[in-house]
Design an enzyme around this catalytic site. Structure first.
Site, short mmCIF file in Angstrom:
data_model
loop_
_atom_site.label_atom_id
_atom_site.label_comp_id
_atom_site.label_asym_id
_atom_site.label_seq_id
_atom_site.Cartn_x
_atom_site.Cartn_y
_atom_site.Cartn_z
CG HIS A 123 81.16 25.50 9.86
ND1 HIS A 123 80.33 24.51 10.33
CD2 HIS A 123 80.08 26.62 9.79
CE1 HIS A 123 79.23 25.11 10.72
NE2 HIS A 123 79.21 26.42 10.31
CD GLU A 168 73.95 25.96 6.93
OE1 GLU A 168 74.10 27.07 6.89
OE2 GLU A 168 73.06 25.46 7.95
CE1 TYR A 300 70.12 26.40 14.02
CE2 TYR A 300 70.69 25.85 11.70
CZ TYR A 300 70.71 25.92 12.83
OH TYR A 300 72.29 25.44 13.52
CD GLU A 375 74.94 23.96 11.86
OE1 GLU A 375 73.98 24.72 11.80
OE2 GLU A 375 75.94 23.79 11.27
C1 FCB Z 1 74.02 27.72 10.31
C2 FCB Z 1 75.51 27.62 10.39
C3 FCB Z 1 75.98 27.49 11.89
C4 FCB Z 1 75.14 28.45 12.64
C5 FCB Z 1 73.86 28.33 12.79
C6 FCB Z 1 72.78 29.04 13.27
O1 FCB Z 1 73.63 28.08 8.95
O2 FCB Z 1 76.00 26.39 9.80
O3 FCB Z 1 77.40 27.99 11.77
O4 FCB Z 1 75.47 29.80 12.52
O5 FCB Z 1 73.34 28.31 11.33
#
Ligand code: FCB
Length: 471
Positions: A123, A168, A300, A375
């Site tokens: 990460h 990511e 997101y 996430e």
């Molecule tokens: C993602 C990341 C994580 C965090 C979120 C908000 O891109 O994987 O570490 O920063 O966004």
């Protein structure tokens, strides 16, 4: 008439996620070597307010209490990442026993509390020593990563519920090497594509190394931040083609080699002025396509784009910050337009329909591959009430609508097996430092005291009942 609350399939896995550099602190302890994020965060002007991860949430010392919190909230699984420079301080060679022992204790601590450990190997905290030798632009880094994965598999072995190679890789390569908003902060388009390939290769090599070490039953995954980008004008062929191009350099650059065994031809065509892709060697793509058990998806918000017409200045509202250098390599004439709100504190628009669209689309494209939301969550400027509570109703409402969207995708046929909320704790949000709070547990960055926010209580109820509580 009140409708009955949405219920999730039996066995659906509820968890929360964190990442090493964002929470651990203790950057110089027990033999940990420096990472590219130590270097970037200590470079003036790169992180808001000059924040660094030196202390972060001090999770390295406070982990037993943090695991108690996880248990008390009823989380069934915990997704965390391993800091490569704790295991191999300069990215190669023997295992640092103290670093390995930390994660071993953490995993045992989770299992003792009945929580399933989901491990991410990378990460974003690349050992600085490897960046000094070219970082992800150097093919050897992929080989080093496979060695590192072998070591970690040896240490944690079958105590781990699921292994995720990379988090990511789009951010590691395109934000790290093209826009430079992320470490190592380079702004070289060709290097970014080269880095993307070496990350794909690293994924394939490490995935195979883990399987070789732990056997075929080991659960393997990767986590991608797939972009949901909509055409500014759906009637415009030019805008629709812009979306195709962004899908290639934003999504299929990883989906192609990892899941289809080849880079998409249109990506190669779109980027001929930047590279001839000769860094892709014979046999690489087959290695990248290591069979996966789960595809992890981070979601997101959405974005909206068009081919720029040439009139006026271009907007760059892609949500990835602005350094003056684009992460969208080869797409200089594509404009990201400001979207209608509401927004989170990141300035990201709140649009749960993107979650439904993404999961159903991926379910259709890869019908045999189970999906997991690894996430999802929201940053807001929380306030602490007089009684000490944190009434973060906006976060709860975001979570409600997005988890409902996961349910809608399941109804529409997507095989989604779990949901990991980002994040357990307020933490170091990369270039935004401690300014943006994603946690369902508040961290006071002066005292490091933890306070369970109202959103965490709401999430606990959801997990206990497997039903979406009202907000
Ligand atoms: C993602 C990341 C994580 C965090 C979120 C908000 O891109 O994987 O570490 O920063 O966004």
């Amino acid at each position: 008439m009140t409708s009955s609350p949405r219920t999730f399939p039996e066995g659906f896995l509820w968890g929360s996620a964190t990442a090493s550099y964002q929470i651990e602190g203790a950057v110089a302890e027990d033999g940990r070597g420096p990472s590219i994020w130590d270097t970037l965060s200590h470079t003036p002007g790169k992180v808001m307010n000059g924040d660094t991860g030196d202390v972060a949430d001090d999770h390295y010392h406070r982990w037993p209490a943090d695991l108690d919190l996880i248990k008390d909230l009823g989380l069934q699984a915990y997704r965390f990442s391993i800091a490569w420079p704790r295991i191999q301080p300069d990215g190669s060679g023997a295992v640092n026993p103290k670093g390995a022992a930390f994660y071993s204790r953490l995993v045992d601590g989770l299992l003792d509390r009945g929580v399933r450990p989901v491990v991410t190997l990378y990460h974003w905290d690349l050992p600085q020593a490897l960046e000094d030798r070219g970082g992800w632009t150097n093919r050897d880094t992929a080989l080093r990563f496979a060695d590192y994965a072998t070591h970690v598999a040896g240490v944690l072995g079958d105590r781990v519920e699921m292994w995720t190679t990379l988090n990511e890789p789009w951010c590691s390569s395109l934000l790290g090497y093209a826009s430079g908003i992320h470490a190592p902060g380079r702004t070289e388009p060709e290097s970014a594509l080269r880095a993307a390939h070496h990350l794909n290769l690293a994924h394939g090599l490490a995935g195979r190394a883990i399987r070789d070490g732990l056997g075929e039953d080991t659960k393997l995954s990767v986590t991608l931040n797939l972009h949901v980008t909509r055409p500014d004008n759906p009637e415009s062929a030019a805008d629709r083609d812009a979306i195709r191009q962004l899908d290639a350099v934003g999504n299929r650059i990883f989906l192609g080699p990892m899941l289809d065994g080849a880079y998409p031809k249109d990506l190669l065509d779109d980027t001929t002025s930047i590279t001839d892709w000769s860094f892709v060697q014979d046999g690489d793509e087959a290695i990248c396509a290591v069979p996966l058990d789960v595809l992890g998806i981070n979601y997101y918000s959405t974005s909206r784009a068009r081919r720029h017409t040439g009139d006026g200045p271009m907007e760059h509202a892609d949500g990835h910050g602005d350094t003056g250098f684009s992460p969208w390599v080869g797409a200089d004439d594509i404009e990201f337009r400001q979207q209608p709100g509401p927004y989170t504190a990141m300035g990201w628009n709140i649009d749960p329909s993107g979650m439904v669209e993404l999961l159903t689309d991926m379910g259709r494209r890869y019908p045999d591959l189970p999906l997991m939301v690894t996430e999802n969550g929201a940053a807001f400027y929380d306030t602490v009430a007089e009684d000490g509570s944190v009434p973060d109703a906006d976060r709860t409402s975001y979570l409600h609508d997005h988890i409902d969207a996961v349910g809608q995708a399941i109804d529409a046929g997507a095989d989604v097996r779990g949901y990991f909320l980002w994040s357990l704790l307020d933490n170091f949000e990369w270039a935004w430092g401690y300014d943006r709070r994603f946690g369902i547990v508040r961290v006071d960055f002066d005292t490091l005291e933890r306070t369970v926010k109202d959103s965490a209580k709401w999430y606990s109820r959801l997990i206990a009942t497997n039903q979406l509580p009202p907000v």
